[in-house]
Enzyme design. Structure first.
Site, PDB file in Angstrom:
ATOM      1  N   GLY A 277       0.844  -1.189   0.000  1.00 17.29           N
ATOM      2  CA  GLY A 277       0.000   0.000   0.000  1.00 17.29           C
ATOM      3  C   GLY A 277       0.878   1.236   0.000  1.00 17.29           C
ATOM      4  CB  CYS A 346      -8.456  23.949  19.582  1.00 15.36           C
ATOM      5  SG  CYS A 346      -8.994  25.354  18.603  1.00 15.36           S
ATOM      6  CD  GLU A 347      -5.679  17.281  19.702  1.00 17.02           C
ATOM      7  OE1 GLU A 347      -4.784  16.518  20.088  1.00 17.02           O
ATOM      8  OE2 GLU A 347      -6.865  16.933  19.574  1.00 17.02           O
TER       9      GLU A 347
HETATM   10  C1  LIG Z   1      -2.183  -2.311   5.833  1.00 16.25           C
HETATM   11  C2  LIG Z   1      -2.063  -3.634   5.193  1.00 16.25           C
HETATM   12  C3  LIG Z   1      -1.289  -3.776   4.041  1.00 16.25           C
HETATM   13  C4  LIG Z   1      -0.490  -2.659   3.435  1.00 16.25           C
HETATM   14  O1  LIG Z   1       0.591  -2.280   4.206  1.00 16.25           O
HETATM   15  P1  LIG Z   1       1.622  -1.199   3.636  1.00 16.25           P
HETATM   16  O2  LIG Z   1       2.571  -0.989   4.718  1.00 16.25           O
HETATM   17  O3  LIG Z   1       0.847   0.015   3.296  1.00 16.25           O
HETATM   18  O4  LIG Z   1       2.257  -1.802   2.422  1.00 16.25           O
HETATM   19  C5  LIG Z   1      -1.275  -5.020   3.432  1.00 16.25           C
HETATM   20  N1  LIG Z   1      -1.976  -6.072   3.925  1.00 16.25           N
HETATM   21  C6  LIG Z   1      -2.720  -5.964   5.038  1.00 16.25           C
HETATM   22  C7  LIG Z   1      -3.463  -7.146   5.529  1.00 16.25           C
HETATM   23  C8  LIG Z   1      -2.795  -4.741   5.708  1.00 16.25           C
HETATM   24  O5  LIG Z   1      -3.527  -4.641   6.819  1.00 16.25           O
END
Ligand SMILES: *Cc1c(COP(=O)(O)O)cnc(C)c1O
Length: 421
Positions: A277, A346-347
């Site tokens: 991701g 506001c923190e």
């Molecule tokens: C969050 C997540 C990812 C992606 O992780 P990254 O660090 O963004 O690559 C992949 N698989 C699962 C099951 C996740 O929860």
């Protein structure tokens, strides 16, 4: 590498001046680069070449449908963690057979949605989930393809909030119990056990934890095959880290990661699935904000900007660092000063950076947060009644608003005042 560079003294997103987007959509906003998104996807795709594989983008990192369609058209699958993400991926044109469903708390409704609409596989995280999935599949006259997420008990050496592969974490089943749980799954008529899933955490900057985990997965694959399970797919999760400090960090490359996968798992002949991701979206996005005030404090100067923790929560939530750069390129060798860079919320948690070296800034000037593409817009909120900020996608010399800024009325009118009030 990304596509946000200075040209002729100004910051560009590909071939579009960032200041031009700011003039068109107002600040703050997120902007993503198509070329960077695709570059990162292709790096993973190439890193796994020679093995049957699918790169399933973990869309929780940045889930705008324009981003999903960009990656989906290039061949990516999606890793989803909720019914909302499943619907969003489908709305962006991703077919069910390229969608993987992860997550520790899939509800019966979410399971039904995915079984009805089509799914590549469920990554099952517990025995009760397995029972529910089996019962629902049988009730629908279907067989659900599954992997079981195992928790290999390795230390990902990352921030505690995003480590997921230690025994103390809520994710997966302990690898020590895997044989028993696979035996139970194998006996369920509503399930087709096709593989193993593992995901040990996020923002890993060292390959060693992956290596430890994947060696355990290789061993488990052979044990499960010996028990009669037809293990043919390995989902290796995501987690590869990105350089948040452009100047002094060099996390492993997707090619190094791919070589590790081949070395540890290639001999098994399984189809490989990965779920990156952050590495796909992180450096493909900026958050751009305008300086409202430069405020003289007792012992420091504050740069008060119009972006805040509700727009980008990573610094407040994970003590995360983002490089923050002026949109007008500072002259070479220009003087530097130190600022605490803060938002209007506001923190005191609404602090993006302390004692950060910047060229002297003035009200009305623009700054860009680098590496804000992943876990940025998706984690934003309307705290302090600040409307969600727009998202913009650039491709070459074109840009488009891919989520517009809601009006104040749209935000306020979601509330309902009961009749009796
Ligand atoms: C969050 C997540 C990812 C992606 O992780 P990254 O660090 O963004 O690559 C992949 N698989 C699962 C099951 C996740 O929860």
């Amino acid at each position: 590498m990304d596509h946000f560079l200075y040209k002729n003294g100004a910051l560009y997103a590909e071939d579009v001046p960032v200041a031009e987007i700011a003039a068109a959509v107002g600040t703050p906003f997120y902007v993503y680069s198509t070329a960077t998104l695709l570059r990162h996807y292709h790096l993973f795709d190439e890193a796994l070449s020679g093995m049957e594989h699918l790169v399933c983008y973990a869309m929780k990192a940045a889930s705008n449908q324009a981003i999903l369609k960009t990656l989906g058209d290039a061949g990516a699958g999606m890793d989803v963690v909720s019914g909302g993400e499943y619907r969003r991926a489908r709305a962006a044109g991703i077919p069910g057979e390229r969608i993987v469903f992860s997550g520790v708390g899939k509800t019966a409704d979410e399971i039904r949605l995915a079984l009805e609409g089509g799914i590549r596989q469920f990554n099952v995280e517990s025995e009760p989930e397995m029972d529910v999935l089996n019962a629902i599949a049988l009730g629908m006259g279907k067989v659900a393809p599954i992997t079981i997420r195992v928790n290999p008990d390795v230390d990902a050496k990352t921030h505690a909030k995003i480590a997921t592969g230690k025994a103390e974490n809520k994710f997966g089943i302990p690898i020590s119990r895997a044989k028993d749980v696979y035996a139970m799954a194998g006996a369920m008529e509503g399930l087709d056990v096709i593989g193993i899933d593992v995901h040990i955490g996020s923002q890993l900057t060292d390959l060693q934890p992956f290596e430890l985990a994947y060696e355990k997965v290789a061993e488990l694959t052979e044990e499960l095959r010996a028990d009669g399970h037809n293990i043919r797919r390995l989902d290796l999760g995501g987690g590869l880290g990105i350089p948040y400090h452009q100047s002094n960090e060099a996390p492993p490359l997707p090619s190094d990661y791919g070589a590790l996968v081949k070395r540890t798992l290639g001999h098994l002949g399984c189809e490989i699935e990965i779920e990156p991701g952050r590495l796909i979206a992180g450096n493909a996005g900026l958050m751009v904000s305008e300086v409202i005030y430069v405020k003289e404090g007792e012992d420091r100067e504050f740069l008060i900007i119009d972006g805040a923790m509700n727009d980008l929560i990573r610094p407040a939530m994970y003590e995360a660092h983002h490089d923050i750069i002026p949109v007008v390129e500072p002259a070479a060798g220009s003087e530097q000063t130190k600022y605490d860079i803060v938002g209007p919320v506001c923190e005191s948690g609404d602090t993006f950076a302390k004692h950060r070296s910047m060229p002297p800034m003035q009200a009305g000037e623009l700054v860009a947060f680098r590496s804000a593409g992943a876990y940025g817009a998706v984690m934003s909120s309307e705290y302090n009644s600040r409307p969600l900020i727009p998202e913009v996608l650039v491709k070459g010399d074109q840009f488009a608003v891919i989520r517009r800024r809601p009006t104040f009325d749209e935000m306020i009118n979601r509330d309902t005042i009961p009749e009796w009030l």
